[in-house]
Design a protein around this motif. Structure first.
Motif, PDB file in Angstrom:
ATOM      1  N   GLN A 193       4.448  31.790  -0.047  1.00 52.89           N
ATOM      2  CA  GLN A 193       4.212  31.558   1.375  1.00 52.89           C
ATOM      3  C   GLN A 193       4.701  30.168   1.774  1.00 52.89           C
ATOM      4  OE1 GLN A 193       0.026  31.747   2.267  1.00 52.89           O
ATOM      5  NE2 GLN A 193      -0.562  30.422   0.557  1.00 52.89           N
ATOM      6  N   PHE A 194       4.946  30.045   3.072  1.00 57.35           N
ATOM      7  CA  PHE A 194       5.333  28.767   3.669  1.00 57.35           C
ATOM      8  C   PHE A 194       4.515  28.639   4.948  1.00 57.35           C
ATOM      9  CE2 PHE A 194       7.795  25.908   6.310  1.00 57.35           C
ATOM     10  CZ  PHE A 194       8.248  24.948   5.409  1.00 57.35           C
ATOM     11  N   LEU A 195       3.649  27.636   4.993  1.00 51.63           N
ATOM     12  CA  LEU A 195       2.708  27.495   6.099  1.00 51.63           C
ATOM     13  C   LEU A 195       3.256  26.548   7.158  1.00 51.63           C
ATOM     14  CD1 LEU A 195      -0.578  27.156   3.992  1.00 51.63           C
ATOM     15  CD2 LEU A 195       0.480  29.231   4.904  1.00 51.63           C
ATOM     16  N   VAL A 196       3.411  27.066   8.368  1.00 52.66           N
ATOM     17  CA  VAL A 196       3.907  26.264   9.484  1.00 52.66           C
ATOM     18  C   VAL A 196       2.705  25.758  10.268  1.00 52.66           C
ATOM     19  CG1 VAL A 196       5.409  26.213  11.500  1.00 52.66           C
ATOM     20  CG2 VAL A 196       5.974  27.696   9.567  1.00 52.66           C
ATOM     21  N   GLY A 197       2.119  24.675   9.763  1.00 53.39           N
ATOM     22  CA  GLY A 197       0.933  24.113  10.402  1.00 53.39           C
ATOM     23  C   GLY A 197       1.035  22.607  10.531  1.00 53.39           C
ATOM     24  N   THR A 198       0.142  22.041  11.337  1.00 50.17           N
ATOM     25  CA  THR A 198       0.152  20.608  11.587  1.00 50.17           C
ATOM     26  C   THR A 198      -0.050  19.805  10.307  1.00 50.17           C
ATOM     27  OG1 THR A 198      -0.709  20.953  13.827  1.00 50.17           O
ATOM     28  CG2 THR A 198      -0.941  18.761  12.895  1.00 50.17           C
ATOM     29  N   ARG A 199      -1.077  20.163   9.542  1.00 47.37           N
ATOM     30  CA  ARG A 199      -1.378  19.419   8.326  1.00 47.37           C
ATOM     31  C   ARG A 199      -0.267  19.538   7.301  1.00 47.37           C
ATOM     32  NH1 ARG A 199      -2.884  19.935   3.325  1.00 47.37           N
ATOM     33  NH2 ARG A 199      -2.742  22.210   3.453  1.00 47.37           N
ATOM     34  N   ASN A 200       0.360  20.718   7.246  1.00 50.82           N
ATOM     35  CA  ASN A 200       1.405  20.949   6.247  1.00 50.82           C
ATOM     36  C   ASN A 200       2.602  20.038   6.459  1.00 50.82           C
ATOM     37  OD1 ASN A 200       0.338  23.964   7.299  1.00 50.82           O
ATOM     38  ND2 ASN A 200       0.073  23.548   5.122  1.00 50.82           N
ATOM     39  N   LEU A 201       2.854  19.651   7.695  1.00 49.43           N
ATOM     40  CA  LEU A 201       3.986  18.782   8.003  1.00 49.43           C
ATOM     41  C   LEU A 201       3.581  17.311   8.024  1.00 49.43           C
ATOM     42  CD1 LEU A 201       6.929  18.400   8.912  1.00 49.43           C
ATOM     43  CD2 LEU A 201       6.189  18.860  11.255  1.00 49.43           C
ATOM     44  N   ARG A 202       2.349  17.041   8.446  1.00 49.82           N
ATOM     45  CA  ARG A 202       1.923  15.661   8.683  1.00 49.82           C
ATOM     46  C   ARG A 202       1.937  14.814   7.406  1.00 49.82           C
ATOM     47  NH1 ARG A 202      -3.151  16.535  10.545  1.00 49.82           N
ATOM     48  NH2 ARG A 202      -4.055  15.880   8.554  1.00 49.82           N
ATOM     49  N   ASP A 203       1.514  15.379   6.287  1.00 47.08           N
ATOM     50  CA  ASP A 203       1.437  14.602   5.050  1.00 47.08           C
ATOM     51  C   ASP A 203       2.821  14.171   4.576  1.00 47.08           C
ATOM     52  OD1 ASP A 203      -1.267  14.896   5.131  1.00 47.08           O
ATOM     53  OD2 ASP A 203      -1.369  16.503   3.644  1.00 47.08           O
ATOM     54  N   TRP A 204       3.805  15.050   4.751  1.00 45.70           N
ATOM     55  CA  TRP A 204       5.174  14.676   4.354  1.00 45.70           C
ATOM     56  C   TRP A 204       5.725  13.587   5.266  1.00 45.70           C
ATOM     57  CZ3 TRP A 204      10.034  15.889   6.891  1.00 45.70           C
ATOM     58  CH2 TRP A 204      11.147  15.488   6.152  1.00 45.70           C
ATOM     59  N   LEU A 205       5.439  13.685   6.561  1.00 47.90           N
ATOM     60  CA  LEU A 205       5.897  12.664   7.500  1.00 47.90           C
ATOM     61  C   LEU A 205       5.313  11.294   7.161  1.00 47.90           C
ATOM     62  CD1 LEU A 205       5.726  14.554  10.923  1.00 47.90           C
ATOM     63  CD2 LEU A 205       7.776  13.943   9.622  1.00 47.90           C
ATOM     64  N   GLU A 206       4.088  11.283   6.661  1.00 46.96           N
ATOM     65  CA  GLU A 206       3.472  10.018   6.263  1.00 46.96           C
ATOM     66  C   GLU A 206       4.252   9.373   5.116  1.00 46.96           C
ATOM     67  OE1 GLU A 206      -0.951   8.234   5.128  1.00 46.96           O
ATOM     68  OE2 GLU A 206      -0.569  10.394   5.017  1.00 46.96           O
ATOM     69  N   ASP A 207       4.693  10.196   4.158  1.00 50.49           N
ATOM     70  CA  ASP A 207       5.506   9.669   3.050  1.00 50.49           C
ATOM     71  C   ASP A 207       6.850   9.151   3.558  1.00 50.49           C
ATOM     72  OD1 ASP A 207       3.566  10.225   1.188  1.00 50.49           O
ATOM     73  OD2 ASP A 207       4.383  12.198   0.659  1.00 50.49           O
ATOM     74  N   VAL A 208       7.441   9.873   4.510  1.00 54.53           N
ATOM     75  CA  VAL A 208       8.720   9.449   5.080  1.00 54.53           C
ATOM     76  C   VAL A 208       8.579   8.099   5.768  1.00 54.53           C
ATOM     77  CG1 VAL A 208      10.481   9.973   6.815  1.00 54.53           C
ATOM     78  CG2 VAL A 208       9.614  11.790   5.342  1.00 54.53           C
ATOM     79  N   ALA A 209       7.505   7.931   6.529  1.00 58.12           N
ATOM     80  CA  ALA A 209       7.268   6.667   7.245  1.00 58.12           C
ATOM     81  C   ALA A 209       7.134   5.511   6.265  1.00 58.12           C
ATOM     82  CB  ALA A 209       6.024   6.781   8.123  1.00 58.12           C
ATOM     83  N   LYS A 210       6.465   5.733   5.158  1.00 52.27           N
ATOM     84  CA  LYS A 210       6.303   4.677   4.157  1.00 52.27           C
ATOM     85  C   LYS A 210       7.653   4.299   3.545  1.00 52.27           C
ATOM     86  CE  LYS A 210       1.559   5.936   2.886  1.00 52.27           C
ATOM     87  NZ  LYS A 210       0.695   6.524   1.829  1.00 52.27           N
ATOM     88  N   ARG A 211       8.466   5.294   3.252  1.00 51.26           N
ATOM     89  CA  ARG A 211       9.793   5.030   2.681  1.00 51.26           C
ATOM     90  C   ARG A 211      10.653   4.225   3.653  1.00 51.26           C
ATOM     91  NH1 ARG A 211      10.001   5.947  -2.821  1.00 51.26           N
ATOM     92  NH2 ARG A 211       9.341   8.069  -3.360  1.00 51.26           N
ATOM     93  N   LEU A 212      10.697   4.661   4.893  1.00 49.85           N
ATOM     94  CA  LEU A 212      11.536   3.987   5.880  1.00 49.85           C
ATOM     95  C   LEU A 212      11.029   2.585   6.172  1.00 49.85           C
ATOM     96  CD1 LEU A 212      12.306   6.863   8.442  1.00 49.85           C
ATOM     97  CD2 LEU A 212      13.746   6.004   6.589  1.00 49.85           C
ATOM     98  N   GLY A 213       9.725   2.424   6.227  1.00 46.11           N
ATOM     99  CA  GLY A 213       9.166   1.101   6.470  1.00 46.11           C
ATOM    100  C   GLY A 213       9.524   0.121   5.364  1.00 46.11           C
ATOM    101  N   SER A 214       9.458   0.586   4.124  1.00 46.63           N
ATOM    102  CA  SER A 214       9.818  -0.268   2.989  1.00 46.63           C
ATOM    103  C   SER A 214      11.294  -0.640   3.027  1.00 46.63           C
ATOM    104  CB  SER A 214       9.486   0.456   1.680  1.00 46.63           C
ATOM    105  OG  SER A 214       9.946  -0.279   0.560  1.00 46.63           O
TER     106      SER A 214
END
Length: 352
Positions: A193-214
């Motif tokens: 399965q692949f879940l298209v939900g808010t939480r499923n996307l939000r956690d990955w975006l948090e990792d992306v923000a940390k990478r870009l900020g660094s």
């Protein structure tokens, strides 16, 4: 035929230099020098060819092509998984192949491309982790068996040359991803399965923000910045009568590392452009519902600007308002704006 004769006449004087009779006439020292010079020139040309960064590709068209080839149905998650697979394949099969773990020239001198590969690989690792932990299951469900096997493969040492070779482990991880994709697209799928939900996307975006900020911070440090040293001595901190001294320290990227950070950022941005485009397709209904689609598209545009051709033969590091350009600061401005968009997108999903 005339073209062949033209090139034959053009190359005849060059080929004559390497004729055994001519080499014997020149003597051992000059012959050795000529051969060494030829090898160095060929290695230089090979290095230029291998240093070419891959072009951007259409993630939806690439996924559609794979779906037709495998007789799969395009379901939510298919584009994201296909893009991740394509990125791993590109890392292994681009011009020159995977170079980070090579031990022979010219690869060992091509640190710019190795850092570009490192940037791409970090994003592959982040997305494969998010796919395993967040996008393919809810909090109360077990993890997908193929994704559980794929993610550790991408965390193999990127400099491992032998036993196991890095690219071989990445290939095995790609096979597990293909198995998951095939089960996901199966007509009677009840195992993936692949879940298209808010939480499923939000956690990955948090990792992306940390990478870009660094990366933005490391790029900005190319000119040096004075920062407050917040590491207070514990002995002073425990003494209530004393006043802690906060010192200023200079945060500056070493001169020999500036181009490494620059190309790592280019690689990171290259992978993110494609992953965000895939997210735009698979999470389209969610992003439209949250009025976040335009923000995502703005982030992609900022990242696309990082892929412009670098015409300078080297990465320049001029001062902020000096005579020469500072490529790191230019790249940092794009990354900072993209990171701001990612954080805004994360906040929208968190609020709703």
């Amino acid at each position: 035929m005339k073209v062949f004769e033209f090139f034959k006449q053009l190359l005849a004087p060059v080929l004559a230099l390497y004729h055994p009779d001519n080499l014997k006439k020149q003597g051992p020292a000059q012959s050795f020098g000529l051969i060494l010079l030829t090898v160095l020139v060929l290695m230089f040309l090979m290095g230029l060819w291998w240093s070419r960064e891959p072009s951007l590709f259409d993630v939806q068209a690439a996924a559609q092509k794979q779906a037709e080839y495998n007789n799969d149905k395009m379901v939510p998650g298919y584009v994201t998984t296909s893009t991740l697979i394509e990125m791993v394949s590109l890392l292994r099969n681009k011009s020159g192949g995977y170079l980070s773990n090579d031990i022979m020239p010219p690869s060992i001198f091509m640190d710019d491309m190795s850092n570009w590969e490192w940037g791409v690989l970090q994003q592959i690792r982040d997305l494969s982790k998010a796919l395993r932990n967040d996008m393919s299951r809810s909090r109360t469900q077990g993890e997908d068996p193929d994704l559980a096997k794929a993610e550790p493969k991408f965390n193999t040492d990127n400099n491992s040359w032998f036993w196991p070779a890095s690219e071989e482990q990445y290939q095995e991880g790609m096979v597990f991803l293909e198995r998951y994709r095939h089960r996901l697209a199966a007509p009677k799928n009840n195992t993936a399965q692949f879940l298209v939900g808010t939480r499923n996307l939000r956690d990955w975006l948090e990792d992306v923000a940390k990478r870009l900020g660094s990366l933005s911070q490391r790029l900005s440090a190319s000119v040096g910045q004075m920062r407050m040293d917040m590491n207070v001595d514990t002995a002073v901190e425990d003494d209530q009568d004393s006043i802690p001294q906060i010192n200023e320290v200079e945060d500056k990227t070493p001169w020999m590392v500036i181009d490494d950070v620059f190309y790592e950022t280019r690689g990171t941005s290259y992978a993110l452009i494609h992953f965000l485009r895939a997210i735009e397709v698979d999470f389209n209904s969610l992003l439209e519902k949250k009025n976040a689609l335009l923000i995502l598209q703005d982030v992609i545009r900022e990242l696309e600007a990082t892929q412009k051709t670098v015409w300078s033969p080297m990465i320049l590091n001029g001062s902020e308002f000096g005579l020469f350009a500072n490529h790191s600061l230019v790249l940092s401005s794009y990354i900072s704006r993209a990171n701001t968009g990612i954080i805004e997108l994360y906040n929208i999903l968190e609020r709703n």
